[in-house]
Motif scaffolding. Sequence first.
Motif, mmCIF file in Angstrom:
data_model
loop_
_atom_site.group_PDB
_atom_site.id
_atom_site.type_symbol
_atom_site.label_atom_id
_atom_site.label_comp_id
_atom_site.label_asym_id
_atom_site.label_seq_id
_atom_site.Cartn_x
_atom_site.Cartn_y
_atom_site.Cartn_z
ATOM 1 N N ALA A 196 0.833 -1.210 0.000
ATOM 2 C CA ALA A 196 0.000 0.000 0.000
ATOM 3 C C ALA A 196 0.863 1.254 0.000
ATOM 4 C CB ALA A 196 -0.931 -0.015 1.215
ATOM 5 N N ARG A 197 1.949 1.240 0.783
ATOM 6 C CA ARG A 197 2.852 2.399 0.789
ATOM 7 C C ARG A 197 3.492 2.592 -0.574
ATOM 8 N NH1 ARG A 197 4.051 0.418 6.020
ATOM 9 N NH2 ARG A 197 5.802 -0.810 5.175
ATOM 10 N N ALA A 198 3.905 1.479 -1.204
ATOM 11 C CA ALA A 198 4.523 1.580 -2.535
ATOM 12 C C ALA A 198 3.525 2.152 -3.548
ATOM 13 C CB ALA A 198 5.009 0.206 -2.989
ATOM 14 N N ILE A 199 2.275 1.739 -3.454
ATOM 15 C CA ILE A 199 1.243 2.262 -4.358
ATOM 16 C C ILE A 199 1.029 3.747 -4.121
ATOM 17 C CG2 ILE A 199 -1.227 2.179 -4.890
ATOM 18 C CD1 ILE A 199 -1.097 -0.867 -4.412
ATOM 19 N N ASN A 200 0.947 4.138 -2.853
ATOM 20 C CA ASN A 200 0.713 5.548 -2.538
ATOM 21 C C ASN A 200 1.893 6.430 -2.924
ATOM 22 O OD1 ASN A 200 -1.875 5.116 -1.517
ATOM 23 N ND2 ASN A 200 -1.127 4.706 0.571
ATOM 24 N N ASP A 201 3.092 5.858 -2.890
ATOM 25 C CA ASP A 201 4.280 6.630 -3.263
ATOM 26 C C ASP A 201 4.439 6.772 -4.775
ATOM 27 O OD1 ASP A 201 4.931 6.974 -0.618
ATOM 28 O OD2 ASP A 201 6.410 5.346 -0.566
ATOM 29 N N ALA A 202 3.793 5.904 -5.522
ATOM 30 C CA ALA A 202 3.950 5.907 -6.978
ATOM 31 C C ALA A 202 2.920 6.828 -7.624
ATOM 32 C CB ALA A 202 3.788 4.491 -7.526
ATOM 33 N N ASP A 203 3.364 7.586 -8.599
ATOM 34 C CA ASP A 203 2.416 8.409 -9.349
ATOM 35 C C ASP A 203 1.624 7.572 -10.345
ATOM 36 O OD1 ASP A 203 3.126 10.775 -8.068
ATOM 37 O OD2 ASP A 203 4.733 11.187 -9.512
ATOM 38 N N THR A 204 2.263 6.542 -10.903
ATOM 39 C CA THR A 204 1.606 5.718 -11.920
ATOM 40 C C THR A 204 1.810 4.238 -11.614
ATOM 41 O OG1 THR A 204 3.568 5.806 -13.349
ATOM 42 C CG2 THR A 204 1.854 7.468 -13.706
ATOM 43 N N VAL A 205 0.775 3.446 -11.863
ATOM 44 C CA VAL A 205 0.790 2.016 -11.552
ATOM 45 C C VAL A 205 0.208 1.252 -12.740
ATOM 46 C CG1 VAL A 205 0.009 0.212 -9.961
ATOM 47 C CG2 VAL A 205 0.427 2.537 -9.103
ATOM 48 N N THR A 206 0.806 0.103 -13.067
ATOM 49 C CA THR A 206 0.282 -0.783 -14.111
ATOM 50 C C THR A 206 0.128 -2.186 -13.546
ATOM 51 O OG1 THR A 206 1.206 0.472 -15.970
ATOM 52 C CG2 THR A 206 0.801 -1.874 -16.346
ATOM 53 N N PHE A 207 -0.945 -2.885 -13.957
ATOM 54 C CA PHE A 207 -1.206 -4.269 -13.533
ATOM 55 C C PHE A 207 -0.972 -5.225 -14.706
ATOM 56 C CE2 PHE A 207 -4.965 -2.929 -10.527
ATOM 57 C CZ PHE A 207 -4.074 -2.233 -9.724
ATOM 58 N N MET A 208 -0.437 -6.404 -14.389
ATOM 59 C CA MET A 208 -0.539 -7.567 -15.282
ATOM 60 C C MET A 208 -1.265 -8.646 -14.499
ATOM 61 S SD MET A 208 2.251 -10.244 -16.852
ATOM 62 C CE MET A 208 2.907 -9.358 -18.243
ATOM 63 N N VAL A 209 -2.380 -9.126 -15.052
ATOM 64 C CA VAL A 209 -3.263 -10.045 -14.337
ATOM 65 C C VAL A 209 -3.183 -11.430 -14.966
ATOM 66 C CG1 VAL A 209 -5.655 -10.495 -13.663
ATOM 67 C CG2 VAL A 209 -4.791 -8.147 -13.739
ATOM 68 N N GLY A 210 -3.070 -12.459 -14.112
ATOM 69 C CA GLY A 210 -2.973 -13.829 -14.593
ATOM 70 C C GLY A 210 -4.091 -14.714 -14.092
ATOM 71 N N ALA A 211 -3.933 -16.012 -14.316
ATOM 72 C CA ALA A 211 -4.965 -16.986 -13.968
ATOM 73 C C ALA A 211 -5.236 -17.033 -12.469
ATOM 74 C CB ALA A 211 -4.549 -18.371 -14.467
ATOM 75 N N GLY A 212 -4.265 -16.606 -11.665
ATOM 76 C CA GLY A 212 -4.460 -16.607 -10.219
ATOM 77 C C GLY A 212 -5.476 -15.602 -9.731
ATOM 78 N N ALA A 213 -5.958 -14.749 -10.640
ATOM 79 C CA ALA A 213 -6.984 -13.768 -10.265
ATOM 80 C C ALA A 213 -8.400 -14.300 -10.473
ATOM 81 C CB ALA A 213 -6.795 -12.480 -11.065
ATOM 82 N N ALA A 214 -8.529 -15.570 -10.815
ATOM 83 C CA ALA A 214 -9.860 -16.157 -10.996
ATOM 84 C C ALA A 214 -10.691 -15.951 -9.733
ATOM 85 C CB ALA A 214 -9.745 -17.649 -11.314
ATOM 86 N N GLY A 215 -11.901 -15.456 -9.913
ATOM 87 C CA GLY A 215 -12.785 -15.188 -8.787
ATOM 88 C C GLY A 215 -12.603 -13.819 -8.169
ATOM 89 N N ALA A 216 -11.594 -13.071 -8.622
ATOM 90 C CA ALA A 216 -11.308 -11.758 -8.028
ATOM 91 C C ALA A 216 -11.367 -10.645 -9.064
ATOM 92 C CB ALA A 216 -9.928 -11.783 -7.356
ATOM 93 N N ARG A 217 -11.992 -10.905 -10.188
ATOM 94 C CA ARG A 217 -12.042 -9.918 -11.267
ATOM 95 C C ARG A 217 -12.589 -8.573 -10.792
ATOM 96 N NH1 ARG A 217 -13.268 -8.802 -16.754
ATOM 97 N NH2 ARG A 217 -15.055 -7.412 -16.913
ATOM 98 N N ASP A 218 -13.721 -8.580 -10.109
ATOM 99 C CA ASP A 218 -14.355 -7.325 -9.676
ATOM 100 C C ASP A 218 -13.459 -6.557 -8.719
ATOM 101 O OD1 ASP A 218 -16.514 -7.942 -11.253
ATOM 102 O OD2 ASP A 218 -17.776 -8.653 -9.605
ATOM 103 N N ASP A 219 -12.757 -7.285 -7.841
ATOM 104 C CA ASP A 219 -11.864 -6.627 -6.883
ATOM 105 C C ASP A 219 -10.693 -5.960 -7.600
ATOM 106 O OD1 ASP A 219 -13.287 -7.589 -4.511
ATOM 107 O OD2 ASP A 219 -12.461 -9.557 -5.021
ATOM 108 N N VAL A 220 -10.114 -6.681 -8.571
ATOM 109 C CA VAL A 220 -8.969 -6.127 -9.301
ATOM 110 C C VAL A 220 -9.377 -4.880 -10.079
ATOM 111 C CG1 VAL A 220 -7.305 -6.575 -11.146
ATOM 112 C CG2 VAL A 220 -7.759 -8.341 -9.427
ATOM 113 N N LEU A 221 -10.523 -4.932 -10.729
ATOM 114 C CA LEU A 221 -10.971 -3.774 -11.492
ATOM 115 C C LEU A 221 -11.330 -2.603 -10.586
ATOM 116 C CD1 LEU A 221 -13.073 -5.399 -14.364
ATOM 117 C CD2 LEU A 221 -10.755 -4.483 -14.456
#
Length: 579
Positions: A196-221
């Motif tokens: 969370a600190r790393a996210i807050n310190d960063a101005d820009t963030v990019t995600f790469m999403v894989g099969a391990g996100a099954a069932g968590a689509r809404d949370d990731v978005l």
Amino acid sequence: MSGNYARQLVETLAAQGVRRIYGLVGDSLNPVVDAVRRSDDIEWVHVHNEESAAFAAGAESLITGGLAVCAASCGPGNTHLIQGLYDAHRNGAKVLAIASHIPSQMIGSSFFQETHPEQIFGECSGYCEMVNSAEQGAKVLHGAIQSTMAGNGVSVLVMPGDLAAEDAVDVPALGSTIVPAAGVVKPDPAQVDDLARAINDADTVTFMVGAGAAGARDDVLALARRLNAPVGHSLGGKEIIQHDNPHDVGMSGLLGYGGLQKAMDDADLFIMIGTDFPYTDFLPTKNVAQIDANAANLGRRTTVAHPVHGDVGETVRALLPLVAEKTDDSFLVKMLRHHERQLEHVIEAYTSGIEDKTPIHPEYVARVLDELADDDAVFTVDTGMCNVWAARYITPNGRRRVLGSWRHGTMANALPHAIGAQGPDRDRQVISMSGDGGLSMLLGELLTVRRNGLPVKTIVFNNSSLGMVKLEMLVEGMPDFGTDQDDVDYAAVASALGMRSVRITDPTRLREQLADALAFDGPVLVDVVTDADALSIPPEISLEQVAGFTKASVRTVLDGGVGKMVELARTNLRNIPRP
């Protein structure tokens, strides 16, 4: 318990909901096959190569989420089985493999067909034990089923044929209820706080999403919306996150397209979410975070400064209240525009005027197939250039499934995968996207499809070439050699096997003939003669220049054809929320 151990095994499997065993009969396996013959609940699906049995079982498990079973006889039967078991194990399928063995009293004597199955299967299974008696075998049977259902990958039960005929023995373990893995890994709060600190310190963030996100689509978005983060995916994550994703920037890697690579490289913080993306050359090394339920995946592909061991959904839900909203959407808009441009510049080359060009462009075949296929179709995809067509043209929607040998990368998987995907549901459309090279390796499985009346639609991308191997040689600066194959009329082969078939050479009739094949109530093989040079090399690059290709140039080589994804990119740009 009456009867022998083989009957006990089959009755136990039936009680666990198993309805098919894929295999090839053989002497050491005869007691099991006879027990299946006596069973009213389980059918024997006779394949023509044991590796197909394992492929089929793996696909059935991935489609149903339940236990699937394959079997092989001793010696060569087992060594054939191993290819499909590697694929099933690496895909995380719940598969029990019954590997029969030579007579127990002959083990260690260099007997006919003797191998050591416990050693052979050790690397492609999470559980592998040999039956030494009927009583011990009953315990092993429970352990094997529970292990694979618990998510430990393939289980292998090694069974000497003579012990299969022993009188069965009741053991308490067989009365236990099998418990599928259903728990989640809750992340360490300290790791979540660090991310969370790393996210807050960063101005820009990019995600790469894989099969391990099954069932968590809404949370990731939801997290992506809060951070105005571009969201790309691995091939395994495509069917989870790509559809209706307003932040979509495509894929990276050799099959990649669009804007993900730039979004990864330019972001202050790059987060790998439920992906063990293996191609390290494409991954950033600076300020990378990773979320994965399997701690063994953390940090092994690139330098990860902010690892979180936890289920994706649990981790993202824990992060949401800790991260501040990023109201500046300029980075997201810039990456979405870049993504659209990357897709746009190949549209003319790969979609304009190709409806009447011969040989038929494989991109055109894949695009039409995507448009005609059912909304809940299952696509099984051969390794090689078919992976490219599926990655670029098959449009996910939350109901479709796309299965392939994403992690083992073996040829010839598509048709046997289709057999396993079709078995549990004859009414669901199953389409095998087969390369001619892959199909020719396991051509006999067309007989399996026909004999069982499986309504699989086998679409052969027939370019008389090992296209991906040719591309790999060109990228390495080598003239392609040994990649061309004889022109084979696979429609004629299928017809000779008693299966409905059609050979398509005229692009102006492609849509009509494909639609007719997909509508047929039964198995069909569609042999499409396609351009062997599709995507091999951009026209402005000479062979002499290939050896100097950089990572970016390799991406350009494969930067062709994107189907409906450009429409999504345009929509996302129009609909991007402005502060």
